[in-house]
Motif scaffolding. Sequence first.
Motif, PDB file in Angstrom:
ATOM      1  N   ALA A 305       1.122  -1.480   0.192  1.00 17.17           N
ATOM      2  CA  ALA A 305       0.693   0.309  -0.243  1.00 17.17           C
ATOM      3  C   ALA A 305       0.931   1.310  -0.267  1.00 17.17           C
ATOM      4  CB  ALA A 305      -0.586  -0.405   1.128  1.00 17.17           C
ATOM      5  N   GLU A 306       2.390   0.587   0.840  1.00 14.15           N
ATOM      6  CA  GLU A 306       2.610   1.883   0.184  1.00 14.15           C
ATOM      7  C   GLU A 306       3.688   2.269  -1.227  1.00 14.15           C
ATOM      8  OE1 GLU A 306       5.701   1.680   3.886  1.00 14.15           O
ATOM      9  OE2 GLU A 306       4.217   1.770   5.218  1.00 14.15           O
ATOM     10  N   THR A 307       3.079   1.406  -1.723  1.00 11.73           N
ATOM     11  CA  THR A 307       4.277   2.279  -3.200  1.00 11.73           C
ATOM     12  C   THR A 307       3.274   2.417  -4.371  1.00 11.73           C
ATOM     13  OG1 THR A 307       3.178  -0.050  -3.752  1.00 11.73           O
ATOM     14  CG2 THR A 307       5.578  -0.374  -2.873  1.00 11.73           C
ATOM     15  N   ASP A 308       3.552   2.845  -5.011  1.00 10.76           N
ATOM     16  CA  ASP A 308       2.875   3.469  -6.180  1.00 10.76           C
ATOM     17  C   ASP A 308       2.098   2.943  -7.197  1.00 10.76           C
ATOM     18  OD1 ASP A 308       4.999   1.846  -7.376  1.00 10.76           O
ATOM     19  OD2 ASP A 308       5.802   3.827  -9.203  1.00 10.76           O
ATOM     20  N   LYS A 309       2.357   1.012  -6.724  1.00 13.36           N
ATOM     21  CA  LYS A 309       0.751  -0.412  -7.103  1.00 13.36           C
ATOM     22  C   LYS A 309      -0.400   0.752  -6.528  1.00 13.36           C
ATOM     23  CE  LYS A 309       4.640  -2.899  -8.531  1.00 13.36           C
ATOM     24  NZ  LYS A 309       4.719  -2.879  -9.825  1.00 13.36           N
ATOM     25  N   LEU A 335      -8.818  -9.380   8.517  1.00 11.61           N
ATOM     26  CA  LEU A 335     -10.059  -7.925   7.674  1.00 11.61           C
ATOM     27  C   LEU A 335     -10.160  -6.775   7.298  1.00 11.61           C
ATOM     28  CD1 LEU A 335     -12.390  -8.017   5.380  1.00 11.61           C
ATOM     29  CD2 LEU A 335     -14.154  -8.093   7.209  1.00 11.61           C
ATOM     30  N   PHE A 336      -9.937  -6.385   8.713  1.00 13.61           N
ATOM     31  CA  PHE A 336      -9.805  -5.009   8.901  1.00 13.61           C
ATOM     32  C   PHE A 336      -8.266  -4.250   8.522  1.00 13.61           C
ATOM     33  CE2 PHE A 336     -10.055  -1.170  12.565  1.00 13.61           C
ATOM     34  CZ  PHE A 336     -10.821  -0.914  12.038  1.00 13.61           C
ATOM     35  N   HIS A 337      -7.629  -5.146   8.543  1.00 17.02           N
ATOM     36  CA  HIS A 337      -6.411  -4.244   7.781  1.00 17.02           C
ATOM     37  C   HIS A 337      -6.555  -4.599   6.605  1.00 17.02           C
ATOM     38  CE1 HIS A 337      -2.218  -3.929   8.708  1.00 17.02           C
ATOM     39  NE2 HIS A 337      -2.282  -4.597   7.678  1.00 17.02           N
ATOM     40  N   MET A 338      -6.748  -5.554   5.704  1.00 19.06           N
ATOM     41  CA  MET A 338      -7.217  -5.317   4.574  1.00 19.06           C
ATOM     42  C   MET A 338      -7.791  -3.842   4.049  1.00 19.06           C
ATOM     43  SD  MET A 338      -6.990  -9.313   3.530  1.00 19.06           S
ATOM     44  CE  MET A 338      -6.885  -9.618   1.865  1.00 19.06           C
ATOM     45  N   CYS A 339      -8.832  -3.901   5.347  1.00 18.79           N
ATOM     46  CA  CYS A 339      -9.698  -2.691   4.683  1.00 18.79           C
ATOM     47  C   CYS A 339      -8.771  -1.354   4.583  1.00 18.79           C
ATOM     48  CB  CYS A 339     -10.787  -2.844   5.417  1.00 18.79           C
ATOM     49  SG  CYS A 339     -12.335  -4.051   5.530  1.00 18.79           S
ATOM     50  N   GLY A 340      -8.094  -1.076   5.721  1.00 17.17           N
ATOM     51  CA  GLY A 340      -6.965  -0.375   5.604  1.00 17.17           C
ATOM     52  C   GLY A 340      -6.185  -0.085   4.829  1.00 17.17           C
ATOM     53  N   VAL A 341      -5.291  -1.069   4.310  1.00 13.27           N
ATOM     54  CA  VAL A 341      -4.266  -0.873   3.272  1.00 13.27           C
ATOM     55  C   VAL A 341      -5.184  -0.490   1.979  1.00 13.27           C
ATOM     56  CG1 VAL A 341      -2.381  -2.463   4.668  1.00 13.27           C
ATOM     57  CG2 VAL A 341      -4.314  -3.549   2.512  1.00 13.27           C
ATOM     58  N   PHE A 342      -6.029  -1.261   1.771  1.00 14.81           N
ATOM     59  CA  PHE A 342      -7.044  -0.815   0.178  1.00 14.81           C
ATOM     60  C   PHE A 342      -7.444   0.587  -0.019  1.00 14.81           C
ATOM     61  CE2 PHE A 342     -11.531  -1.770  -1.721  1.00 14.81           C
ATOM     62  CZ  PHE A 342     -10.793  -1.974  -3.322  1.00 14.81           C
ATOM     63  N   ALA A 343      -7.490   1.007   1.976  1.00 13.77           N
ATOM     64  CA  ALA A 343      -8.016   2.344   1.862  1.00 13.77           C
ATOM     65  C   ALA A 343      -6.669   3.572   1.123  1.00 13.77           C
ATOM     66  CB  ALA A 343      -8.814   2.503   2.615  1.00 13.77           C
ATOM     67  N   LYS A 344      -6.040   3.250   2.206  1.00 19.18           N
ATOM     68  CA  LYS A 344      -4.636   3.742   2.486  1.00 19.18           C
ATOM     69  C   LYS A 344      -4.508   4.017   0.666  1.00 19.18           C
ATOM     70  CE  LYS A 344       0.206   3.947   3.790  1.00 19.18           C
ATOM     71  NZ  LYS A 344       1.181   3.910   5.048  1.00 19.18           N
ATOM     72  N   SER A 345      -3.906   2.499  -0.831  1.00 21.56           N
ATOM     73  CA  SER A 345      -4.099   2.325  -1.661  1.00 21.56           C
ATOM     74  C   SER A 345      -4.688   3.372  -2.522  1.00 21.56           C
ATOM     75  CB  SER A 345      -4.132   0.687  -2.168  1.00 21.56           C
ATOM     76  OG  SER A 345      -3.304   1.147  -3.040  1.00 21.56           O
ATOM     77  N   GLN A 346      -5.673   3.347  -2.007  1.00 21.00           N
ATOM     78  CA  GLN A 346      -7.100   4.550  -2.929  1.00 21.00           C
ATOM     79  C   GLN A 346      -6.838   5.651  -2.611  1.00 21.00           C
ATOM     80  OE1 GLN A 346      -9.109   3.584  -5.590  1.00 21.00           O
ATOM     81  NE2 GLN A 346      -7.804   1.723  -5.432  1.00 21.00           N
ATOM     82  N   LYS A 347      -5.844   6.044  -1.954  1.00 17.35           N
ATOM     83  CA  LYS A 347      -5.711   7.397  -0.990  1.00 17.35           C
ATOM     84  C   LYS A 347      -6.942   8.176   0.096  1.00 17.35           C
ATOM     85  CE  LYS A 347      -2.298   7.188  -3.914  1.00 17.35           C
ATOM     86  NZ  LYS A 347      -0.901   6.980  -3.468  1.00 17.35           N
ATOM     87  N   LEU A 348      -7.641   7.215   0.544  1.00 16.70           N
ATOM     88  CA  LEU A 348      -8.719   7.808   0.949  1.00 16.70           C
ATOM     89  C   LEU A 348      -7.630   8.283   2.835  1.00 16.70           C
ATOM     90  CD1 LEU A 348     -11.432   5.211   0.664  1.00 16.70           C
ATOM     91  CD2 LEU A 348     -11.353   7.501  -0.579  1.00 16.70           C
ATOM     92  N   ALA A 349      -8.655   8.675   3.232  1.00 20.24           N
ATOM     93  CA  ALA A 349      -8.252   9.651   4.354  1.00 20.24           C
ATOM     94  C   ALA A 349      -8.049   8.071   5.794  1.00 20.24           C
ATOM     95  CB  ALA A 349      -8.391  10.477   4.902  1.00 20.24           C
ATOM     96  N   VAL A 350      -6.536   7.572   5.838  1.00 18.95           N
ATOM     97  CA  VAL A 350      -7.213   6.290   7.110  1.00 18.95           C
ATOM     98  C   VAL A 350      -6.046   7.033   8.449  1.00 18.95           C
ATOM     99  CG1 VAL A 350      -7.552   4.907   5.033  1.00 18.95           C
ATOM    100  CG2 VAL A 350      -5.017   5.748   6.353  1.00 18.95           C
ATOM    101  N   GLY A 351      -5.769   8.765   8.791  1.00 19.97           N
ATOM    102  CA  GLY A 351      -5.249   8.694  10.004  1.00 19.97           C
ATOM    103  C   GLY A 351      -3.185   8.467   9.421  1.00 19.97           C
ATOM    104  N   LYS A 352      -2.822   8.862  10.542  1.00 19.15           N
ATOM    105  CA  LYS A 352      -0.875   8.535  10.824  1.00 19.15           C
ATOM    106  C   LYS A 352      -1.403   7.663  11.633  1.00 19.15           C
ATOM    107  CE  LYS A 352      -0.252  13.664   9.080  1.00 19.15           C
ATOM    108  NZ  LYS A 352       1.273  14.595   9.431  1.00 19.15           N
ATOM    109  N   LYS A 353      -0.282   7.260  11.243  1.00 15.63           N
ATOM    110  CA  LYS A 353       0.047   5.508  12.619  1.00 15.63           C
ATOM    111  C   LYS A 353       1.140   6.265  13.467  1.00 15.63           C
ATOM    112  CE  LYS A 353       3.342   1.640  12.324  1.00 15.63           C
ATOM    113  NZ  LYS A 353       4.523   1.023  11.872  1.00 15.63           N
ATOM    114  N   ILE A 354       0.404   5.347  14.369  1.00 19.29           N
ATOM    115  CA  ILE A 354       0.444   6.174  15.737  1.00 19.29           C
ATOM    116  C   ILE A 354       1.656   5.820  16.425  1.00 19.29           C
ATOM    117  CG2 ILE A 354      -0.418   6.049  18.557  1.00 19.29           C
ATOM    118  CD1 ILE A 354      -2.693   5.337  17.268  1.00 19.29           C
TER     119      ILE A 354
END
Length: 358
Positions: A305-309, A335-354
């Motif tokens: 999710a952190e790459t340009d893919k 499932l929750f983690h996968m939703c997070g990487v999906f959203a991050k890759s799609q440039k949705l706002a998921v917040g900054k890592k704590i």
Amino acid sequence: MTKEQILENFDPSQPGLADATVFGLPFSAEQSEIIIVPVPWEVTVSYGAGASEGPEAIMDASFQVDLNHQEFPELWKLGIYMDEAPAHWSKNSHKFKGLAQPIIEALEAGEDVSAFPALQSDLDKINLACKGMNAEVKDRVLHWMNQGKKVALLGGDHSTPLGYYQALATKYDSFGILHLDAHMDLRIAYEGFTYSHASIMYNALQIPQISKIVQVGIRDFCEQEVEVALKDRVLVHTDMDLKQETFEGKTWEAQCDQIIASLPGKVAVSFDIDGMYPWYCPNTGTPVPGGFSYEQAAYLLSRLAETDKEIIGFDLVEVAPGDDDWDGNVGARMLFHMCGVFAKSQKLAVGKKIQFNR
């Protein structure tokens, strides 16, 4: 109540309401960015059963997942909604699974199914029913995609995402699949079932838009699957090879970077839970010794999710509940983690890592 009003009044630190959707979230489908399509289906299972109960087990366990994910602390604010599977999917799964068992038993006894008209007729009915289910999944996924939703699929056995891939193929001209699994799933119509759970990646290769499949964690396969993998657009990272590299000093970080570099620009993730060590989900249908840890899988997906893919979707399959809630618990968190990487890759706002202690 509007989504803004819900965000103002909802306390994510409190237990989710009983009438809420997945993860105890209070949002409607219209208010949610991510829609999860559950597919309670396991017609062609050839060993352990229970995958059709996976979506319900994960749904139940999801209420115990804390929403303040360290990596995606604001993911919950996007809204994640569990769609309701049509009642006939589960009903047909039970019906046609019952028809499939005598066929499997006949094959195990060394019989030729075509020599038994009744069995052959049932086999034809099963293949037709599975084809119909795939078409309905495709339509269901497209229904949500056409509303601008990010859609994921929750199985069910591993045959369930074919219609999902077909839906993605109508939206994207070319994409790859990152396939985490203990098995290649490249058998051709395994046991006569065109849409067998063991044939999902072979069937995926029949979709022209799927340019490449990169498999990770593979440790159980047959000669036919090796032939398919070697001659077609499949790159295989077996568990044995990955472990040997690790034993000789190569880091998981370096391995992940190598895996990710081999993927095309757009990627769908297919996660069969048996890719992990069996103690994570011991009741999955075809467990195999070896595998990767929960943390390794999460790291690979987060790094992707952190790459340009671009992650264009994902499926999570083969979670089967046992006598306790453990399998559903693990499945819900992945499932929750996968939703997070999906959203991050799609440039949705998921917040900054704590960050702690830094």
